[in-house]
Design an enzyme around this catalytic site. Structure first.
Site, PDB file in Angstrom:
ATOM      1  N   HIS A  45       0.837  -1.211   0.000  1.00 27.46           N
ATOM      2  CA  HIS A  45       0.000   0.000   0.000  1.00 27.46           C
ATOM      3  C   HIS A  45       0.864   1.250   0.000  1.00 27.46           C
ATOM      4  CE1 HIS A  45      -4.119  -1.490   0.144  1.00 27.46           C
ATOM      5  NE2 HIS A  45      -3.606  -2.544   0.776  1.00 27.46           N
ATOM      6  N   ASP A  47       2.621   1.961  -3.168  1.00 28.38           N
ATOM      7  CA  ASP A  47       2.881   2.372  -4.563  1.00 28.38           C
ATOM      8  C   ASP A  47       2.137   3.668  -4.886  1.00 28.38           C
ATOM      9  OD1 ASP A  47       0.418   0.983  -4.627  1.00 28.38           O
ATOM     10  OD2 ASP A  47       0.893  -0.159  -6.442  1.00 28.38           O
ATOM     11  N   LEU A 136      -2.932 -12.153  -5.849  1.00 27.03           N
ATOM     12  CA  LEU A 136      -1.721 -12.488  -6.614  1.00 27.03           C
ATOM     13  C   LEU A 136      -1.781 -11.904  -8.029  1.00 27.03           C
ATOM     14  CD1 LEU A 136      -1.442 -16.181  -5.318  1.00 27.03           C
ATOM     15  CD2 LEU A 136      -0.110 -14.214  -4.553  1.00 27.03           C
ATOM     16  N   SER A 137      -2.608 -10.888  -8.185  1.00 29.60           N
ATOM     17  CA  SER A 137      -2.677 -10.107  -9.432  1.00 29.60           C
ATOM     18  C   SER A 137      -3.124 -10.895 -10.656  1.00 29.60           C
ATOM     19  CB  SER A 137      -1.334  -9.433  -9.717  1.00 29.60           C
ATOM     20  OG  SER A 137      -1.104  -8.437  -8.787  1.00 29.60           O
ATOM     21  N   GLU A 171      -7.358  -0.761 -15.549  1.00 33.63           N
ATOM     22  CA  GLU A 171      -7.925  -1.177 -14.258  1.00 33.63           C
ATOM     23  C   GLU A 171      -8.695  -0.013 -13.611  1.00 33.63           C
ATOM     24  OE1 GLU A 171      -7.170  -4.323 -10.919  1.00 33.63           O
ATOM     25  OE2 GLU A 171      -5.948  -4.214 -12.682  1.00 33.63           O
ATOM     26  N   ASP A 183       1.392  -3.855  -9.601  1.00 39.61           N
ATOM     27  CA  ASP A 183       1.020  -5.172 -10.125  1.00 39.61           C
ATOM     28  C   ASP A 183       1.325  -5.284 -11.614  1.00 39.61           C
ATOM     29  OD1 ASP A 183       0.081  -5.299  -7.598  1.00 39.61           O
ATOM     30  OD2 ASP A 183      -2.033  -5.304  -8.135  1.00 39.61           O
ATOM     31  N   TYR A 233     -10.125  -0.460  -0.512  1.00 37.71           N
ATOM     32  CA  TYR A 233      -8.856  -0.060  -1.123  1.00 37.71           C
ATOM     33  C   TYR A 233      -8.895   1.435  -1.459  1.00 37.71           C
ATOM     34  CZ  TYR A 233      -4.897   0.017  -4.329  1.00 37.71           C
ATOM     35  OH  TYR A 233      -3.701   0.319  -4.931  1.00 37.71           O
TER      36      TYR A 233
HETATM   37  C1  GLA Z   1      -3.234  -3.964  -5.034  1.00 36.65           C
HETATM   38  C2  GLA Z   1      -2.988  -2.827  -6.027  1.00 36.65           C
HETATM   39  C3  GLA Z   1      -1.525  -2.382  -6.004  1.00 36.65           C
HETATM   40  C4  GLA Z   1      -1.043  -2.121  -4.590  1.00 36.65           C
HETATM   41  C5  GLA Z   1      -1.418  -3.265  -3.652  1.00 36.65           C
HETATM   42  C6  GLA Z   1      -1.104  -2.972  -2.210  1.00 36.65           C
HETATM   43  O1  GLA Z   1      -2.554  -5.109  -5.445  1.00 36.65           O
HETATM   44  O2  GLA Z   1      -3.336  -3.233  -7.332  1.00 36.65           O
HETATM   45  O3  GLA Z   1      -1.350  -1.256  -6.829  1.00 36.65           O
HETATM   46  O4  GLA Z   1      -1.524  -0.884  -4.116  1.00 36.65           O
HETATM   47  O5  GLA Z   1      -2.793  -3.587  -3.742  1.00 36.65           O
HETATM   48  O6  GLA Z   1       0.270  -2.863  -2.028  1.00 36.65           O
END
Ligand code: GLA
Length: 395
Positions: A45, A47, A136-137, A171, A183, A233
């Site tokens: 959290h 970036d 995990l993106s 996104e 990510d 978020y």
């Molecule tokens: C998600 C967001 C990222 C980052 C993380 C937390 O994965 O997509 O950009 O902010 O949360 O570190």
């Protein structure tokens, strides 16, 4: 725990996409693209606060097989969804109102068009083993395969960082998640055997070696699904940005650790903002220290920083959940483990442990058993090494 040979996961997913493409009656694909999921080692959290992050691409993959069509239609099939393809015209791409996963590719295609890329119609087959909702993106991997595949299909080169930014915008605009760049950068820019050190103040990056054969990363997916578009978020991000305004800085990155006590006294900061500022400023410091510790192969120090990161995310930033807290607390105390923390956006998803590879089997068995006993849930656990980022090629 699933254990496979190196490279096998990726090959299986790519092969499945090619085979499924043929089985759908589409013949041989023209282009295949593949992108990994990512795990963030530390720097959570931050970036979107201009901080430094340290993700790695993981050994879980999304593959896309595509072939050009000449009627201006895009038809996307997925081995995980309905038998019927999702179809739309490239000249009229609209966001679907009901959070459909097709919004990710749609956002990318619109982004490519905005950059002047002539996106053709195409058939696509999607296969993935990146867990959805696992932190995990999976969404960044989905964006990346579409970006890479279409660029390869039309023979246009794009700077990888620009592609990552384009995917991030997709996104924001199409999935309503105001994410940072981590990510998309990780799934596109990571190199095998390295963690990606991304400085989100100016988007510069470097590769940090992580290839000690004795030490590895274990991912423990709590299987509590997270949904970053739910608002938690965006609320955190908003609170950080409003706090930065009150502090008179562009981003919280500009607050040095030594100035933190004074910054926390700033008039107008709510109790929630105080906690967010404390998390962001200390997490940026922990990330810098972890980079040094990992480079020096000082795993016990790096592990302590991971543990402290978890505590900060749990107590100050409040993005953990009981399941992740249990996993972190349990794994931190197992032999061979240097540290363990929740990873990614939070509210569910996965934890990451830094551990001696010879203790992986034991740690996996013990946390699986303890977690099942506590919550009645089977965690999905796998070891990973840092993998390379997204690729596309003519099939
Ligand atoms: C998600 C967001 C990222 C980052 C993380 C937390 O994965 O997509 O950009 O902010 O949360 O570190």
């Amino acid at each position: 725990m699933q254990s496979m040979l190196e490279g096998e996961q990726k090959d299986i997913v790519v092969q499945s996409a090619i085979e499924a493409f043929g089985e759908a009656g589409l013949g041989r694909p023209e282009v295949v693209a593949v992108a990994p999921g990512r795990v963030n080692v530390i720097g959570e959290h931050i970036d979107y606060n201009g901080g430094l992050v340290l993700p790695a691409a993981i050994d879980r993959w999304t593959a896309l097989a595509v072939k050009r069509r000449f009627d201006g239609k895009v038809a996307i099939r997925s081995m995980h969804g309905d038998a019927d393809p999702i179809e739309f015209s490239v000249n009229d791409i609209r966001k679907s109102p009901n959070r459909c996963w097709s919004n990710y590719p749609k956002g990318v295609l619109v982004g490519l068009q905005a950059k002047g890329v002539e996106v053709p119609g195409f058939d696509a087959m999607l296969v993935s083993n990146v867990p959805v909702g696992g932190g995990l993106s999976s969404s960044a991997a989905l964006e990346a395969v579409f970006g890479k595949a279409v660029l390869e299909l039309v023979g246009v080169e794009m700077d990888p960082l620009d592609l990552a930014r384009l995917c991030q915008k997709a996104e924001h605009d199409f999935a309503d998640v105001p994410c940072g760049l981590m990510d998309q950068a990780a799934v596109i820019l990571c190199e095998e055997g390295h963690l990606l050190l991304l400085d989100c103040q100016d988007d510069t990056f470097s590769q940090a070696r992580f290839d000690d054969p004795d030490w590895g990363l274990l991912i423990i997916n709590s299987c509590v699904s997270h949904e970053l578009s739910d608002g938690g978020y965006a609320a955190r991000r908003d609170m950080c940005h409003r706090a930065a305004d009150l502090l008179g800085v562009g981003t919280l990155r500009e607050v040095p650790l030594a100035a933190l006590p004074q910054a926390l006294e700033t008039p107008g900061l709510s109790e929630g903002m105080v906690r967010c500022v404390r998390h962001a400023v200390t997490e940026i410091d922990r990330t810098l220290k972890a980079v040094d510790a990992l480079e020096a192969r000082n795993y016990s120090e790096a592990g302590k920083l991971l543990n402290a990161s978890h505590a900060s995310l749990r107590d100050d930033f409040k993005v953990s959940c009981p399941e992740l807290d249990f996993i972190a607390a349990t794994v931190q105390n197992l032999p061979g483990v240097a540290g363990c923390r929740m990873t990614g956006g939070g509210f569910g998803g996965s934890a990451i442990a830094l551990l001696r590879r010879d203790s992986t089997a034991e740690v996996s068995a013990r946390i699986a058993e303890a977690y099942k006993a506590e919550f009645g849930i089977e965690a999905k656990i796998f070891e990973t090494r840092p993998m390379g980022g997204a690729q596309a090629w003519k099939a």
